[in-house]
Design a protein around this motif. Structure first.
Motif, mmCIF file in Angstrom:
data_model
loop_
_atom_site.group_PDB
_atom_site.id
_atom_site.type_symbol
_atom_site.label_atom_id
_atom_site.label_comp_id
_atom_site.label_asym_id
_atom_site.label_seq_id
_atom_site.Cartn_x
_atom_site.Cartn_y
_atom_site.Cartn_z
ATOM 1 N N ASN A 1 0.832 -1.198 0.000
ATOM 2 C CA ASN A 1 0.000 0.000 0.000
ATOM 3 C C ASN A 1 0.865 1.246 0.000
ATOM 4 O O ASN A 1 1.690 1.436 0.889
ATOM 5 N N HIS B 1 -0.138 2.784 9.917
ATOM 6 C CA HIS B 1 0.140 1.826 10.986
ATOM 7 C C HIS B 1 1.320 0.934 10.607
ATOM 8 O O HIS B 1 1.793 0.979 9.469
ATOM 9 N N ASP C 1 2.590 -4.445 5.113
ATOM 10 C CA ASP C 1 2.044 -3.968 3.831
ATOM 11 C C ASP C 1 1.869 -2.444 3.824
ATOM 12 O O ASP C 1 1.403 -1.869 2.843
ATOM 13 N N HIS C 2 2.301 -1.787 4.930
ATOM 14 C CA HIS C 2 2.254 -0.316 4.988
ATOM 15 C C HIS C 2 3.608 0.320 5.296
ATOM 16 O O HIS C 2 3.818 1.495 4.986
ATOM 17 N N ASP D 1 -6.101 0.941 7.483
ATOM 18 C CA ASP D 1 -6.766 -0.329 7.827
ATOM 19 C C ASP D 1 -7.530 -0.114 9.126
ATOM 20 O O ASP D 1 -6.987 0.446 10.076
ATOM 21 N N HIS E 1 -10.121 -6.069 9.889
ATOM 22 C CA HIS E 1 -10.705 -5.180 8.871
ATOM 23 C C HIS E 1 -12.233 -5.176 8.971
ATOM 24 O O HIS E 1 -12.856 -6.208 9.210
ATOM 25 N N HIS F 1 -7.295 -0.648 -0.759
ATOM 26 C CA HIS F 1 -6.859 -1.781 0.054
ATOM 27 C C HIS F 1 -7.673 -3.030 -0.264
ATOM 28 O O HIS F 1 -8.455 -3.512 0.559
HETATM 29 ZN ZN LIG Z 1 -2.980 -3.385 5.253
#
Ligand SMILES: [Zn+2]
Ligand SMILES: [Zn+2]
Length: 556
Positions: A22, A73, A77-78, A163, A369, A391
Motif C-alpha cells: 500500500n 500503521h 504492507d504499509h 486499515d 478489517h 486496500h
Molecule cells: Zn494493510
C-alpha cells in the motif's frame, strides 16, 4: 508562478487490485504527500525473492515536490518498503504513531545507510505538511497505534481510513474515535478512501476480546497440555491477551522467532505491552518446567519456511520437540497464497501427535478489517461527496463501491482505482486523469532487481525446464575437436528414456563444429549458433526449452 492545477491528485503505486504494498501519493499544485510505503509478498513465479516493493519512479522524478510521508500503521504492507523508498528519497520527513515509529526504527537498523528519524505523532494531533493539514485519528485494527488521516487540503477535506475495524471493546480500552469522525463528517468530507478488505463479508467483525474468551476456554480445557500459539508478532493486543491468560493460569511464556522477540521487546519498551517480567522464560530453560506450566508463543502462522513453528514441525527447533502433549493454536487466518504452506505445517504437526486448533474450528482469530455493516457506519458518519475504495483486490473494491451506492451515493461520484491510476478530484468532479509507473521491484537478499529481469527469468526457466550443458573440447595445437561433444543435463529429461534424442543432439553438435577451425573464429558466435540449433532441436523433438550453456574447453 507555477500554473495552478485545479484539483487534488491521488496516485496509486500499489494496494489496489492486489493484496499488499500500500502506497499512494496525494498531490496539489507542487506539493506531494506520500501515504504509507508497504511491501508485498512474492508470488510463485518469483523464485528466490524475499520482498516485493513498489516502483516509485514518479516520486523520484518529482523529488522536489515531496513534503513528507505519513504512515497509518506498522503492518508490513504499509511500512515494509519504507527503507527502500527512503533510499530513493533521502531526507523526506516521516510521521507515524509511537509503535509504528518503533517498528520503523527496528527496520532501519538493517539499512544503516539511511538517515531517518521518524516523527512520533499522537491520535488527535494535527501536523502541517506543505499545504496539507494532517489530523491523525485513532482507529481500531489488529495492531495498536493505527491511525486514520483527516487531511485538510486547499480543495476540501480528504479522509483516509487506513486499515480499520469498528471494535467497541478493544483491548487497550480506547475505541475508535467516532465522535471525532462525526465532527469531521458534519463539516463536510470531499473525498473518502477506505479499507475494502472485508467489503464482501456481511455483518460485523467480532471484537478482539472474543478471541481472549475463546483462548481462555482452551487453556482451561487443555490444562494438562503444553500450549503453543502461533500468531502475528505485530498483533500486540492478541499477545497482551495471551500474556494475561498465562498470568491467570500460572503458565510461563516463551517467545520464539526473531520478529516475535523483536516486536514484543519493542512494544514492551514503549509501554504498548504490559506484563510481569517473571512470566517470561528463556527457551534454554525450557527443561525446568512441566508441559502444563508452559505456553510457547511463536511466529509462523503463515507456514513461513524458516519460522519458529515450521522449524518445530520439521523437528529442527533445537530446544522444542513437538509431541502428543502439545496443543497448537493457530491464532491467525491465512493470507491468500499461503494456504499450501500452512497446510504442510498442520500435517507435520498432526503427524507428530499434536492436537491443533485453527480458525475454522474455533474463534481463535478475528479479522482486523471492517465488515459490511461497519463500512456502512463509516460512510454514514462521514458522508463523503466522493469515494474511492482501496486496500483490496478488484472484487473487494467493487463490493465496497456497491455498499456506497446502496447508501445513496451517485455512481458518478465513485471511482474504482486500478494500479497506477491517477485520480483528479475538484469541488464538483472526480475522474481518472492519467497514470503513473506502477511496476514492481524485487528484493533478492540485499539486492534490488527489476521484475522480469535476467536473473528472475533464468530461475523460472531453470525451475520449469532444466538445464543442458554442452562441452566441446579442442586442442590448442590443432584448434580442432579432440573428442566428440558431450551433453550433461539436470532437471531436463530422463536420459534413459531419451537416449536416442540425446544421441541425435550430440550428432547435431558434432556436425556443426567438426570442420570449425577454432583459432580464427569468434567463440561467442559459435556458442550462439550451437544454442540456437539445440533450442530448435529440443523443442521440435520434446516440446521443451531448457537453458542451454555451451562450454568450449582448451586442452594441450
Ligand atoms: Zn494493510
Ligand atoms: Zn494492517
Amino acid at each position: 508562478m507555477n500554473k495552478q492545477q485545479n484539483g487534488l491528485k491521488l496516485s496509486f503505486f500499489g494496494g489496489v487490485g492486489e493484496v499488499g504494498k500500500n502506497i499512494m501519493a496525494l498531490e496539489y499544485n507542487n506539493e506531494i504527500l506520500i501515504i504509507d510505503s508497504g511491501m508485498a509478498f512474492p508470488t510463485d513465479d518469483m523464485p528466490g525473492i524475499d520482498v516485493v516493493i513498489p516502483d516509485v519512479t514518479y516520486l523520484v522524478n518529482n523529488r522536489q515536490k515531496i513534503k513528507g510521508i505519513v504512515i497509518t500503521h506498522g503492518h508490513e504492507d504499509h511500512i515494509g518498503a519504507l527503507p527502500y523508498v527512503l533510499q530513493d528519497l533521502p531526507g523526506v520527513p516521516v510521521f507515524a504513531s509511537k509503535l509504528s515509529v518503533a517498528l520503523i526504527e527496528n527496520k532501519l537498523k538493517e539499512h544503516r545507510k539511511i538517515k531517518c528519524k521518524p516523527n512520533a505523532v499522537k491520535a488527535g494531533q494535527i501536523v502541517k505538511i506543505g499545504c496539507f493539514q494532517v489530523e491523525f485519528v485513532k482507529v481500531t485494527h489488529s495492531i495498536s497505534g493505527a491511525m486514520a488521516l483527516a487531511i485538510t487540503t486547499p480543495v476540501g477535506v480528504y479522509f483516509h481510513t487506513g486499515d480499520f475495524k469498528l471494535d467497541y471493546t478493544p483491548i487497550d480500552g480506547d475505541p475508535m474515535n467516532l465522535i471525532r469522525l462525526a465532527e469531521i463528517g458534519r463539516k463536510g468530507v470531499l473525498l473518502l478512501t477506505a479499507d475494502s478488505t472485508n467489503a464482501e463479508r456481511p455483518g460485523f467483525s467480532m471484537s478482539e476480546k472474543k478471541v481472549g474468551v475463546t483462548l481462555d476456554n482452551l487453556f482451561v480445557q487443555n490444562a494438562q497440555k503444553r500450549i503453543i500459539i502461533a500468531t502475528f508478532a505485530s498483533n500486540v493486543h492478541r499477545i497482551q491477551q495471551i500474556l494475561n491468560i498465562c498470568e491467570k493460569y500460572n503458565r510461563k511464556i516463551i517467545f520464539t522467532g526473531r520478529s516475535m522477540l523483536n516486536i514484543c521487546e519493542t512494544a514492551a519498551k514503549i509501554g504498548e505491552l504490559k506484563f510481569n517480567k517473571d512470566i517470561i522464560v528463556d527457551v534454554n530453560n525450557i527443561d525446568k518446567y512441566k508441559d502444563e506450566q508452559l505456553c510457547i508463543l511463536c511466529t509462523g502462522s503463515q507456514g513461513e519456511e524458516n519460522s519458529a513453528l515450521s522449524r518445530m514441525a520439521n523437528g529442527e527447533f533445537n530446544r522444542i520437540e513437538i509431541g502428543e502433549n502439545d496443543y497448537v493454536i493457530f491464532s491467525s487466518s491465512a493470507i491468500p497464497g499461503n494456504e499450501r504452506e500452512i497446510n504442510n505445517v498442520i500435517n507435520l504437526l498432526y503427524s507428530k501427535g499434536a492436537s491443533i486448533v485453527y480458525e475454522s474450528l474455533a474463534e481463535v482469530h478475528v479479522s482486523g478489517h471492517a465488515y459490511q455493516e461497519e463500512l456502512k457506519t463509516l460512510h454514514t458518519i462521514l458522508k463523503p461527496k466522493f469515494f474511492v475504495p482501496c486496500h483490496g483486490e478488484y472484487r473487494h473494491l467493487r463490493a465496497h463501491s456497491n455498499i456506497a451506492e446502496e447508501l445513496g451515493m451517485n455512481a458518478r461520484n465513485i471511482v474504482i482505482p486500478e494500479l497506477g491510476d491517477t485520480i483528479t478530484i475538484n469541488k464538483n468532479v472526480i475522474k481518472k486523469s492519467g497514470t503513473v509507473p506502477s511496476g514492481i521491484k524485487l528484493v533478492d537478499g540485499f539486492e534490488i532487481t527489476e521484475a522480469g529481469g535476467v536473473v528472475q527469468r533464468d530461475r523460472v526457466q531453470l525451475a520449469s525446464e532444466g538445464v543442458c550443458i554442452v562441452t566441446i573440447t579442442i586442442s590448442n595445437k590443432t584448434w580442432s575437436l579432440t573428442s566428440k561433444p558431450d551433453i550433461y543435463t539436470r532437471g531436463f529429461v530422463y536420459i534413459k528414456n531419451n537416449e536416442e534424442v540425446m544421441n541425435e543432439a550430440r550428432e547435431l553438435i558434432l556436425n556443426q563444429v567438426i570442420s570449425t577451425n577454432f583459432k580464427n573464429q569468434d567463440w561467442a558466435s559459435i556458442k550462439n549458433a550451437l544454442k540456437k540449433s539445440l533450442q530448435i532441436f529440443f523443442f521440435k523433438k520434446l516440446k521443451r526449452k531448457p537453458m542451454i550453456i555451451p562450454i568450449i574447453i582448451e586442452t594441450k
